[in-house]
Design an enzyme around this catalytic site. Structure first.
Site, PDB file in Angstrom:
ATOM      1  N   ASN A  10       0.856  -1.190   0.000  1.00 35.63           N
ATOM      2  CA  ASN A  10       0.000   0.000   0.000  1.00 35.63           C
ATOM      3  C   ASN A  10       0.886   1.232   0.000  1.00 35.63           C
ATOM      4  O   ASN A  10       1.502   1.558   1.013  1.00 35.63           O
ATOM      5  CB  ASN A  10      -0.899  -0.060   1.251  1.00 35.63           C
ATOM      6  CG  ASN A  10      -1.682   1.219   1.466  1.00 35.63           C
ATOM      7  OD1 ASN A  10      -1.764   2.074   0.590  1.00 35.63           O
ATOM      8  ND2 ASN A  10      -2.269   1.349   2.655  1.00 35.63           N
ATOM      9  N   LYS A  12       0.015   4.258  -0.249  1.00 37.41           N
ATOM     10  CA  LYS A  12      -0.652   5.426   0.361  1.00 37.41           C
ATOM     11  C   LYS A  12      -0.497   6.645  -0.562  1.00 37.41           C
ATOM     12  O   LYS A  12      -0.437   6.486  -1.780  1.00 37.41           O
ATOM     13  CB  LYS A  12      -0.115   5.671   1.774  1.00 37.41           C
ATOM     14  CG  LYS A  12      -0.165   4.394   2.607  1.00 37.41           C
ATOM     15  CD  LYS A  12       0.064   4.598   4.073  1.00 37.41           C
ATOM     16  CE  LYS A  12       0.003   3.242   4.768  1.00 37.41           C
ATOM     17  NZ  LYS A  12       0.107   3.331   6.231  1.00 37.41           N
ATOM     18  N   GLU A  97      -6.457   4.448   8.284  1.00 41.67           N
ATOM     19  CA  GLU A  97      -6.340   5.891   8.021  1.00 41.67           C
ATOM     20  C   GLU A  97      -7.654   6.457   7.500  1.00 41.67           C
ATOM     21  O   GLU A  97      -8.006   7.603   7.778  1.00 41.67           O
ATOM     22  CB  GLU A  97      -5.178   6.138   7.048  1.00 41.67           C
ATOM     23  CG  GLU A  97      -3.838   6.006   7.764  1.00 41.67           C
ATOM     24  CD  GLU A  97      -2.732   5.396   6.929  1.00 41.67           C
ATOM     25  OE1 GLU A  97      -2.774   5.440   5.689  1.00 41.67           O
ATOM     26  OE2 GLU A  97      -1.790   4.841   7.544  1.00 41.67           O
ATOM     27  N   GLU A 167      -4.884  -5.231  11.006  1.00 39.39           N
ATOM     28  CA  GLU A 167      -3.863  -4.194  11.166  1.00 39.39           C
ATOM     29  C   GLU A 167      -4.118  -3.417  12.449  1.00 39.39           C
ATOM     30  O   GLU A 167      -4.951  -2.499  12.469  1.00 39.39           O
ATOM     31  CB  GLU A 167      -3.917  -3.215   9.988  1.00 39.39           C
ATOM     32  CG  GLU A 167      -3.642  -3.838   8.647  1.00 39.39           C
ATOM     33  CD  GLU A 167      -3.144  -2.799   7.660  1.00 39.39           C
ATOM     34  OE1 GLU A 167      -2.002  -2.922   7.213  1.00 39.39           O
ATOM     35  OE2 GLU A 167      -3.878  -1.845   7.366  1.00 39.39           O
ATOM     36  N   GLY A 173       2.833   2.173  10.700  1.00 45.59           N
ATOM     37  CA  GLY A 173       3.744   3.297  10.516  1.00 45.59           C
ATOM     38  C   GLY A 173       4.560   3.656  11.750  1.00 45.59           C
ATOM     39  O   GLY A 173       5.219   4.694  11.782  1.00 45.59           O
TER      40      GLY A 173
HETATM   41  P1  PGA Z   1       3.179   0.210   7.611  1.00 47.52           P
HETATM   42  O1  PGA Z   1       1.656   0.421   7.060  1.00 47.52           O
HETATM   43  O2  PGA Z   1       3.686  -1.057   6.987  1.00 47.52           O
HETATM   44  O3  PGA Z   1       3.914   1.434   7.156  1.00 47.52           O
HETATM   45  O4  PGA Z   1       3.073   0.103   9.091  1.00 47.52           O
HETATM   46  C1  PGA Z   1       0.796  -0.663   6.945  1.00 47.52           C
HETATM   47  C2  PGA Z   1      -0.520  -0.212   6.359  1.00 47.52           C
HETATM   48  O5  PGA Z   1      -0.932   0.935   6.588  1.00 47.52           O
HETATM   49  O6  PGA Z   1      -1.189  -0.995   5.675  1.00 47.52           O
END
Ligand code: PGA
Length: 255
Positions: A10, A12, A97, A167, A173
């Site tokens: 992802n 983003k 998010e 998640e 993050g």
């Molecule tokens: P991350 O994000 O690997 O940067 O923790 C995971 C996600 O938002 O799917």
């Protein structure tokens, strides 16, 4: 039950067009012969077509990060599942998010799941508790509620085009992934919830990803959990070497 692992990146709201193309090319080169793993790249909307072209013929598929719950009409700024379907195999719905930063509700997620399915898109449905909810001992309650709501309109026949991504919000993050024990416990809880909503056979066939700070150096242990069938990767999917390492870690467990 043989569940083909699925590793999805992802991106983003990151990458320029040039970066997106270079990243897609890099992942393609890094994972050329890794057919045992389903590989999905999830770029920002404007780069979907270009990335789709870049990975064509490689076995890598493309996903979208969101969609609207209607197929067309006066919905300024939205993108419909019908518009995505020619270029995407997957759409991510209910990402934390979107839930926590952009205020998306369980009802909206459920409506989007239905709309995505009617356009032939597979769904990566994200669920997960916040740190506050976990500390209050409510993690399972929250995950169960998000799952049951998100799957509210999903019939038995639709389950093969659904992937669940567990998640935990506190791991996204942050650089702090869930422990393998927590990841396995919650993946098993997701599977038992699926068994309650559908039946055990269906639950055994649905793939469950873990997401939240998955990196090359923790992928093997997280993906080694018996109920974890893949990963939804944010930060580490922005680097072809790192993402390739995660995909190879998944493949090593299959081979
Ligand atoms: P991350 O994000 O690997 O940067 O923790 C995971 C996600 O938002 O799917």
């Amino acid at each position: 039950m043989n569940r083909r692992p699925i590793i999805a990146g992802n991106w983003k709201m990151n990458t320029s067009l040039d970066e997106a193309l270079a990243l897609a090319r890099g992942v393609r080169e890094q994972t050329e012969s890794v057919d045992s793993i389903e590989r999905v790249l999830i770029p920002p909307f404007p780069w979907i077509l270009a990335v789709h072209g870049e990975v064509s013929g490689s076995g890598i598929t493309v996903g979208a990060q969101n969609c609207y719950m209607e197929q067309s009409g006066a919905f300024t700024g939205e993108v419909s599942p019908a518009m995505l379907a020619p270029h995407c195999s997957y759409v991510v719905l209910g990402h934390s998010e979107r839930r926590h930063v952009l205020g998306e509700t369980d009802d909206q997620v459920a409506a989007k799941v239905t709309a995505a399915h009617s356009s032939g898109l597979s769904v990566i449905l994200c669920v997960g508790e916040t740190l506050e909810e976990r500390e209050a001992g409510r993690a399972e309650q929250i995950v169960s509620q998000q799952l049951r709501a998100g799957l509210g309109n999903v019939s038995w026949g639709m389950t093969q085009s659904i992937v669940i991504a567990y998640e935990p919000v506190w791991a996204i993050g942050t650089g702090v992934a869930a422990s393998t024990q927590d990841a396995q416990d919650m993946a098993a809880f997701v599977r038992s919830t699926l068994a309650n909503v559908f039946d055990q056979k269906t639950a055994n066939s649905v793939r469950i990803q873990y997401g939240g700070s998955v990196k090359g150096d923790n992928a093997a242990e997280l993906l080694g959990c018996p109920d974890v069938d893949g990963a939804l990767v944010g930060g580490a999917s922005l680097n072809a070497d790192d993402f390739g390492e995660i995909i190879r870690a998944a493949a090593a467990q299959v081979n």
